[in-house]
Design a protein around this motif. Structure first.
Motif, mmCIF file in Angstrom:
data_model
loop_
_atom_site.group_PDB
_atom_site.id
_atom_site.type_symbol
_atom_site.label_atom_id
_atom_site.label_comp_id
_atom_site.label_asym_id
_atom_site.label_seq_id
_atom_site.Cartn_x
_atom_site.Cartn_y
_atom_site.Cartn_z
ATOM 1 N N LEU A 1 0.692 -1.243 -0.098
ATOM 2 C CA LEU A 1 -0.083 0.033 0.043
ATOM 3 C C LEU A 1 1.017 1.392 0.009
ATOM 4 O O LEU A 1 0.540 1.980 -0.733
ATOM 5 C CB LEU A 1 -0.829 0.002 1.370
ATOM 6 C CG LEU A 1 -1.894 1.322 1.484
ATOM 7 C CD1 LEU A 1 -2.586 1.686 0.341
ATOM 8 C CD2 LEU A 1 -2.422 1.217 2.846
ATOM 9 N N TYR A 2 1.802 1.295 1.061
ATOM 10 C CA TYR A 2 2.537 2.568 1.198
ATOM 11 C C TYR A 2 3.666 2.771 -0.206
ATOM 12 O O TYR A 2 4.050 4.224 -0.079
ATOM 13 C CB TYR A 2 3.289 2.563 2.603
ATOM 14 C CG TYR A 2 2.617 2.500 3.741
ATOM 15 C CD1 TYR A 2 1.449 3.444 3.772
ATOM 16 C CD2 TYR A 2 2.510 1.786 4.827
ATOM 17 C CE1 TYR A 2 0.410 3.352 4.775
ATOM 18 C CE2 TYR A 2 1.710 1.824 5.925
ATOM 19 C CZ TYR A 2 0.719 2.803 5.970
ATOM 20 O OH TYR A 2 -0.249 2.701 6.913
ATOM 21 N N GLN A 3 3.851 1.872 -1.096
ATOM 22 C CA GLN A 3 4.781 2.208 -2.132
ATOM 23 C C GLN A 3 4.055 2.430 -3.404
ATOM 24 O O GLN A 3 4.540 2.440 -4.359
ATOM 25 C CB GLN A 3 5.813 0.759 -2.200
ATOM 26 C CG GLN A 3 5.110 -0.411 -2.683
ATOM 27 C CD GLN A 3 6.155 -1.511 -2.839
ATOM 28 O OE1 GLN A 3 7.328 -1.485 -2.389
ATOM 29 N NE2 GLN A 3 5.698 -2.460 -3.458
ATOM 30 N N MET A 4 2.789 2.577 -3.312
ATOM 31 C CA MET A 4 1.993 2.992 -4.450
ATOM 32 C C MET A 4 2.545 4.233 -5.121
ATOM 33 O O MET A 4 2.995 5.215 -4.339
ATOM 34 C CB MET A 4 0.491 3.096 -4.300
ATOM 35 C CG MET A 4 -0.102 1.721 -3.709
ATOM 36 S SD MET A 4 -1.969 1.799 -3.634
ATOM 37 C CE MET A 4 -2.338 1.761 -5.203
ATOM 38 N N GLU A 5 2.673 4.331 -6.413
ATOM 39 C CA GLU A 5 3.310 5.469 -7.129
ATOM 40 C C GLU A 5 2.674 6.959 -6.820
ATOM 41 O O GLU A 5 3.481 7.727 -6.466
ATOM 42 C CB GLU A 5 3.460 5.229 -8.516
ATOM 43 C CG GLU A 5 4.430 4.278 -9.053
ATOM 44 C CD GLU A 5 4.460 4.114 -10.426
ATOM 45 O OE1 GLU A 5 3.591 4.839 -11.256
ATOM 46 O OE2 GLU A 5 4.912 3.067 -11.023
ATOM 47 N N TRP A 6 1.209 6.805 -6.741
ATOM 48 C CA TRP A 6 0.783 8.090 -6.331
ATOM 49 C C TRP A 6 1.050 8.610 -5.074
ATOM 50 O O TRP A 6 0.680 9.935 -4.707
ATOM 51 C CB TRP A 6 -0.743 8.144 -6.656
ATOM 52 C CG TRP A 6 -1.617 7.490 -5.610
ATOM 53 C CD1 TRP A 6 -1.919 6.110 -5.552
ATOM 54 C CD2 TRP A 6 -2.401 8.096 -4.505
ATOM 55 N NE1 TRP A 6 -2.855 5.970 -4.334
ATOM 56 C CE2 TRP A 6 -2.820 6.919 -3.737
ATOM 57 C CE3 TRP A 6 -2.479 9.368 -4.232
ATOM 58 C CZ2 TRP A 6 -3.729 7.322 -2.548
ATOM 59 C CZ3 TRP A 6 -3.106 9.624 -2.877
ATOM 60 C CH2 TRP A 6 -3.652 8.739 -2.424
ATOM 61 N N LEU A 7 1.364 7.688 -4.124
ATOM 62 C CA LEU A 7 1.900 8.209 -2.731
ATOM 63 C C LEU A 7 3.255 8.452 -2.667
ATOM 64 O O LEU A 7 3.667 9.628 -1.951
ATOM 65 C CB LEU A 7 1.567 7.321 -1.759
ATOM 66 C CG LEU A 7 0.166 6.637 -1.355
ATOM 67 C CD1 LEU A 7 0.067 5.491 -0.743
ATOM 68 C CD2 LEU A 7 -0.647 7.766 -0.674
#
Length: 185
Positions: free
Chosen positions: A81-87
């Motif tokens: 979850l935390y490594q999603m590009e938009w984040l």
């Protein structure tokens, strides 16, 4: 008479096209949208803080991968979850198709955190508090993502994405604190 009728038809056609064009710009996820992506506009300092917190969690995770325990095992979906590009990336664009993987990741994290909380015999009181706060934060994030619909305006979606990014950043910070508390024993 025919000329005025043709002019009225042209005016009506132009007005209809103008309205359709306006609506496709204002509502980015509509089928006819000219600009089907929404830019994720995050403050530079906030983006940097998020990336720093993520780097801390990733280093904590990598440091424990050789000797996995239940916290490490349940944290794999959290990292996804935390490594999603938009984040993690500045000036990223969010497409309509990006919402489904986000929802899937959030729901997966919720399930894993609930499973992890069942292991609470191994947690200190402080670690339990961080984990409970993290579960509550993820449940709120899930509710926000579920409320996403195609009928929102570009401005509303941009505001929602900023708020969602901030909420996810808060949950990331809670999870880092949970890890640091749990492994400090």
């Amino acid at each position: 008479m025919k000329r005025s009728m043709m002019q009225k038809r042209k005016i009506i056609l132009i007005a209809i096209l103008a309205v359709v064009l306006f609506l496709t710009i204002v509502f980015p996820y509509s089928i006819l949208s000219v600009y089907p992506a929404v830019q994720v506009k995050i403050d530079t300092a906030e983006q940097q803080k998020y990336n720093e917190d993520f780097a801390v969690l990733r280093s904590l995770f990598e440091g424990r991968m050789g000797q996995p325990d239940h916290v490490v095992t349940y944290s794999i979906s959290v990292l996804l979850l935390y490594q999603m590009e938009w984040l993690t990336e500045a000036n990223h664009h969010m497409w309509r198709s990006d919402w489904e993987p986000l929802l899937t990741n959030v729901q997966s994290v919720k399930k894993e955190l609930i499973r992890l909380s069942l292991q609470e015999d191994n947690f200190s009181d402080e670690a339990k508090v961080y984990l409970q706060q993290m579960i509550e934060a993820i449940m709120e994030i899930e509710g926000t993502v579920l409320q996403h619909t195609n009928g929102h305006t570009r401005k509303h979606i941009e505001t929602s994405l900023r708020n969602l990014h901030s909420d996810i950043a808060t949950s990331l910070n809670l999870y880092v604190q949970f890890w640091q508390t749990y492994y400090a024993k």
